[in-house]
Design a protein around this motif. Structure first.
Motif, short mmCIF file in Angstrom:
data_model
loop_
_atom_site.label_atom_id
_atom_site.label_comp_id
_atom_site.label_asym_id
_atom_site.label_seq_id
_atom_site.Cartn_x
_atom_site.Cartn_y
_atom_site.Cartn_z
N VAL B 9 0.82 -1.09 -0.20
CA VAL B 9 0.09 -0.04 0.07
C VAL B 9 1.02 1.29 -0.03
O VAL B 9 1.91 1.42 0.99
CB VAL B 9 -0.93 -0.09 1.41
CG1 VAL B 9 -1.77 1.28 1.23
CG2 VAL B 9 -1.71 -1.49 1.50
N ARG B 11 1.73 5.40 -0.22
CA ARG B 11 1.17 6.83 0.02
C ARG B 11 2.13 7.59 -0.67
O ARG B 11 3.29 7.55 -0.10
CB ARG B 11 0.94 7.00 1.43
CG ARG B 11 0.41 8.33 1.62
CD ARG B 11 -0.47 8.54 2.89
NE ARG B 11 -1.58 7.67 3.10
CZ ARG B 11 -2.92 8.16 2.90
NH1 ARG B 11 -3.14 9.13 2.81
NH2 ARG B 11 -3.87 7.12 2.80
N GLY B 12 1.77 8.55 -1.38
CA GLY B 12 2.92 9.17 -2.32
C GLY B 12 3.95 8.18 -2.97
O GLY B 12 3.46 7.32 -3.47
N LEU B 14 6.05 6.34 -1.08
CA LEU B 14 6.57 5.37 0.24
C LEU B 14 5.69 4.16 0.25
O LEU B 14 4.35 4.63 0.02
CB LEU B 14 6.73 6.25 1.62
CG LEU B 14 7.92 6.41 2.09
CD1 LEU B 14 8.72 7.46 1.11
CD2 LEU B 14 7.96 7.02 3.39
N GLU B 16 3.56 2.46 2.50
CA GLU B 16 2.89 2.75 4.16
C GLU B 16 2.62 1.52 4.71
O GLU B 16 2.95 1.35 5.83
CB GLU B 16 1.77 3.72 3.73
CG GLU B 16 1.25 4.05 5.28
CD GLU B 16 0.02 4.93 4.98
OE1 GLU B 16 -0.58 5.16 4.11
OE2 GLU B 16 0.13 5.82 5.94
N SER B 17 2.15 0.56 3.85
CA SER B 17 1.61 -0.89 4.82
C SER B 17 1.98 -1.85 3.69
O SER B 17 2.02 -1.90 2.63
CB SER B 17 0.20 -0.64 4.99
OG SER B 17 0.02 0.26 6.08
N GLN B 114 -23.55 0.78 2.51
CA GLN B 114 -23.87 2.02 3.30
C GLN B 114 -25.10 2.96 3.09
O GLN B 114 -25.91 3.24 3.57
CB GLN B 114 -22.68 2.86 3.28
CG GLN B 114 -21.32 2.58 4.18
CD GLN B 114 -22.05 2.54 5.75
OE1 GLN B 114 -22.31 1.54 6.41
NE2 GLN B 114 -22.43 3.65 6.22
N SER B 117 -28.14 1.12 4.37
CA SER B 117 -28.03 1.38 5.74
C SER B 117 -28.65 2.68 6.17
O SER B 117 -29.49 2.80 7.09
CB SER B 117 -26.62 1.20 6.30
OG SER B 117 -26.42 1.00 7.58
N GLN B 118 -28.14 3.59 5.27
CA GLN B 118 -28.73 5.14 5.71
C GLN B 118 -29.99 5.07 5.35
O GLN B 118 -31.00 5.76 5.89
CB GLN B 118 -27.78 6.08 4.93
CG GLN B 118 -26.50 6.24 5.72
CD GLN B 118 -25.47 6.66 4.68
OE1 GLN B 118 -25.68 7.17 3.48
NE2 GLN B 118 -23.99 6.77 5.12
N ARG B 284 -8.61 -5.90 1.52
CA ARG B 284 -8.06 -5.14 0.25
C ARG B 284 -6.88 -6.09 -0.13
O ARG B 284 -6.48 -6.10 -1.34
CB ARG B 284 -7.60 -3.77 0.70
CG ARG B 284 -6.40 -3.73 1.86
CD ARG B 284 -6.01 -2.34 2.05
NE ARG B 284 -4.84 -2.23 3.27
CZ ARG B 284 -4.59 -1.16 3.55
NH1 ARG B 284 -5.11 -0.10 3.53
NH2 ARG B 284 -3.69 -1.20 4.55
N ASN B 316 -8.67 10.19 -1.12
CA ASN B 316 -9.13 10.69 0.18
C ASN B 316 -10.31 11.49 0.06
O ASN B 316 -11.15 11.23 -0.80
CB ASN B 316 -7.97 11.37 0.66
CG ASN B 316 -7.86 12.81 0.11
OD1 ASN B 316 -8.79 13.39 -0.92
ND2 ASN B 316 -7.10 13.77 0.56
N TRP B 317 -11.03 11.81 1.37
CA TRP B 317 -12.20 12.65 1.45
C TRP B 317 -12.44 13.52 0.51
O TRP B 317 -13.78 13.83 0.08
CB TRP B 317 -12.27 13.07 2.83
CG TRP B 317 -12.27 11.87 3.86
CD1 TRP B 317 -11.32 11.80 4.88
CD2 TRP B 317 -13.07 10.46 3.94
NE1 TRP B 317 -11.70 10.63 5.43
CE2 TRP B 317 -12.73 9.93 5.05
CE3 TRP B 317 -14.38 10.08 3.26
CZ2 TRP B 317 -13.26 8.73 5.31
CZ3 TRP B 317 -14.80 8.92 3.78
CH2 TRP B 317 -14.21 8.24 4.79
N ASN B 318 -11.54 14.09 -0.05
CA ASN B 318 -11.69 15.10 -1.10
C ASN B 318 -11.66 14.60 -2.68
O ASN B 318 -11.46 15.47 -3.48
CB ASN B 318 -10.80 16.37 -1.13
CG ASN B 318 -10.98 17.37 0.11
OD1 ASN B 318 -12.46 17.44 0.19
ND2 ASN B 318 -10.32 17.67 0.89
N ILE B 320 -9.04 13.07 -4.01
CA ILE B 320 -7.53 13.29 -4.28
C ILE B 320 -7.00 11.97 -4.24
O ILE B 320 -7.00 11.19 -3.22
CB ILE B 320 -6.59 14.20 -3.44
CG1 ILE B 320 -7.30 15.63 -3.45
CG2 ILE B 320 -5.39 14.45 -3.88
CD1 ILE B 320 -6.90 16.72 -2.48
N VAL B 322 -4.18 9.84 -3.31
CA VAL B 322 -3.13 10.02 -2.60
C VAL B 322 -2.15 8.75 -2.42
O VAL B 322 -1.38 8.73 -1.81
CB VAL B 322 -3.67 10.18 -0.99
CG1 VAL B 322 -4.50 11.49 -1.05
CG2 VAL B 322 -4.59 9.22 -0.49
#
Lengths: 340, 340
Positions: B9, B11-12, B14, B16-17, B114, B117-118, B284, B316-318, B320, B322
């Motif tokens: 995984v 991020r940029g 690197l 990350e996981s 989701q 559910s909502q 994932r 991400n939430w916007n 973008i 990442v």
């Protein structure tokens, strides 16, 4: 070279899943009290350093100017669940600076706290940026930008004074120079900077004690720790790890989670800082690792609130206990290195 | 000895996981076409074998007796999202046998999907056992119990004829005798039996081809595969991996996820079965591993629908981009062993 298995997930008598990871414990001078796995590889601390990102809110005078108390300061350090009082606190912070939710650039998501998410849907409401778990941090950034007279619209950019100052503070606390290429974008769109666990642990020893920091910064760190100890619910929320640990241990511990299996913590009385990364990014693993590491350095009489995280039952949809999550042997056989 | 890193995984720039895991690919005779990591350690297949658990529904004559078509059979093999049509299909299955939701012993949870559910919360509704991702499987169990005249109230117990028959079918398909101590309790309260990946892969080669199975069982397997290929949305739901892969590849592939990072799959035309386990239980990771393994054995012209899972953007939430989730080098440099 692989990191050790630190957490095991059992179902019945079999180990069903395994989590590897690394952990560093350091004093403010950088002497390691503990190192397990690769603690020198740079990793993104994500939301685990929100308290470092919030230092400016105090240091700049913005918190005093806008009359922020423990709740607002704790929320600036928070990954909150989007429960109604989290949301209203973030809103209050923005209003104090003459702003509203439209200034937030964190993006929106439904409350992480399920009952709050369902209640929001039931009331006919929708997710807003205020429900984003980072809304308190972002409200704090905007308040700092207002107080310093900086441009507001670009507050999430790496070149903005608020983010530049955070990078400088992170370098100051960790003692690690950060290269530009070690930057990525966080879930809430602000920069995240990669730092080794050793440096992060040292940074949180300094955050917890003030040792090695200028007097204004040391005071700001103490103010934020006091706020989180006084209002731990604002740092995470109902039933969450960070909240429960700080509710039970008070000012003896500061602990904060980050995405992708990160934790940072401090034990001020012991003069120690902690940094944890679960290789695979799993939260259940990171919680178990940080609980075991903290328990190791707390005196016997304060260890009890952490014990339950070292061996947690897994219950199924009928409430039947079907397994457990436990700290692996490697976490119990830490060999102390150096110091204290 | 640790399993290899199969998924990274980023991020940029690197990593990350990291996720480690194991994967076995076998033909119906048990000849391994591929083995990576520890493929002999018994592991719980969880929901990845729902299709094997559903064989009886066809073999017993219950499916014919209650007039079940593709939708009902696909739902019996499903970990569904609790979308309205999943719920109504489960309800229809129960009604066909003169039962209702009160007979279900899977426990209740809010829809995994989701928006559903909502919408449920918004309408003032609450979670029921019908929303449980396993409700189709449990409805199937109850229909079998009805058809065989067995007791209904204990259908989830290991000693019940329905569960005993499933254990026998699992042993028959995998060729692996299962010891009583290799049993644990699944999330939905039925027994789950530990089996090595090699045996599971062989079992799904047999499920996909009928080779090595009695003619009734081979026909039942073909019927379930046809149902899932015809109604892949019923096997998982909107936006889900199993649904999308089977929508794109049709009857060329059967694929099913299970909790804690498990996948089973079959490529009938290639005569191969697949079994995957991500060490840490991450979905994932397991999706990336099974996609890479399937892609390796599919002809070029059918590989495209799997490519997107080998290198997925993280937004991400916007919105973008990442980072990304990618298949690690070890998955690309499989060395074929034996057979075909």
């Amino acid at each position: 070279m692989s990191n050790p298995v630190l957490v095991e997930v059992l179902r019945g008598a079999l180990i069903e899943s395994r989590h590897r990871g690394s952990v560093a414990v350091s004093d403010a001078g950088g002497r390691l009290a503990l190192a397990l796995g690769d603690v020198e590889r740079p990793m993104f601390p994500r939301s685990a350093i929100k308290a470092i990102q919030a230092l400016q809110l105090v240091e700049s005078g913005a918190a005093a100017r806008y009359g922020f108390g423990d709740e607002e300061l704790a929320l600036a350090c928070a990954s909150h669940g989007g429960e109604p009082e989290h949301v209203s606190t973030a809103e209050r912070m923005l209003q104090a600076a003459g702003l509203n939710a439209s200034a937030l650039k964190c993006g929106m998501h439904w409350p992480m706290h399920q009952p709050s998410s369902q209640a929001l849907a039931r009331s006919g409401g929708s997710a807003t940026a205020l429900h984003n778990n980072c809304s308190g941090k972002h409200a704090g950034f905007l308040c700092v930008a207002c107080a310093m007279g900086a441009e507001l619209g670009s507050y999430i950019e790496a070149t903005h004074p608020v983010q530049r100052e955070i990078k400088t503070a992170l370098e100051n606390l960790t003692g690690a120079p950060i290269a530009d290429e070690d930057r990525a974008i966080d879930g809430c769109s602000v920069p995240t900077w990669a730092v080794p666990l050793t440096a992060l642990a040292r940074g949180f020893a300094r955050f917890g004690t003030g040792e090695g920091l200028g007097s204004e910064r040391a005071k700001a760190a103490a103010r934020l720790r006091a706020a989180c100890a006084a209002k731990p619910w604002h740092v995470a929320g109902t039933g969450r790890f960070c909240t429960e640990v700080m509710q039970n241990l008070g000012a003896r511990v500061f602990v904060k989670t980050g995405a992708e299996g990160v934790f940072c913590a401090a034990l001020p009385e012991q003069g120690l800082g902690f940094a944890v990364k679960a290789d695979d990014g799993g939260t259940r693993a990171a919680e178990t690792i940080i609980a075991a590491a903290l328990a190791r350095f707390l005196p016997d009489e304060h260890r009890a609130p952490l014990q339950r995280y070292l061996q947690r039952p897994i219950k199924n949809w009928n409430g039947i206990e079907v397994g457990r999550i436990r700290a692996a042997e490697a976490l119990g056989s830490f060999s102390a290195r150096g110091c204290r």
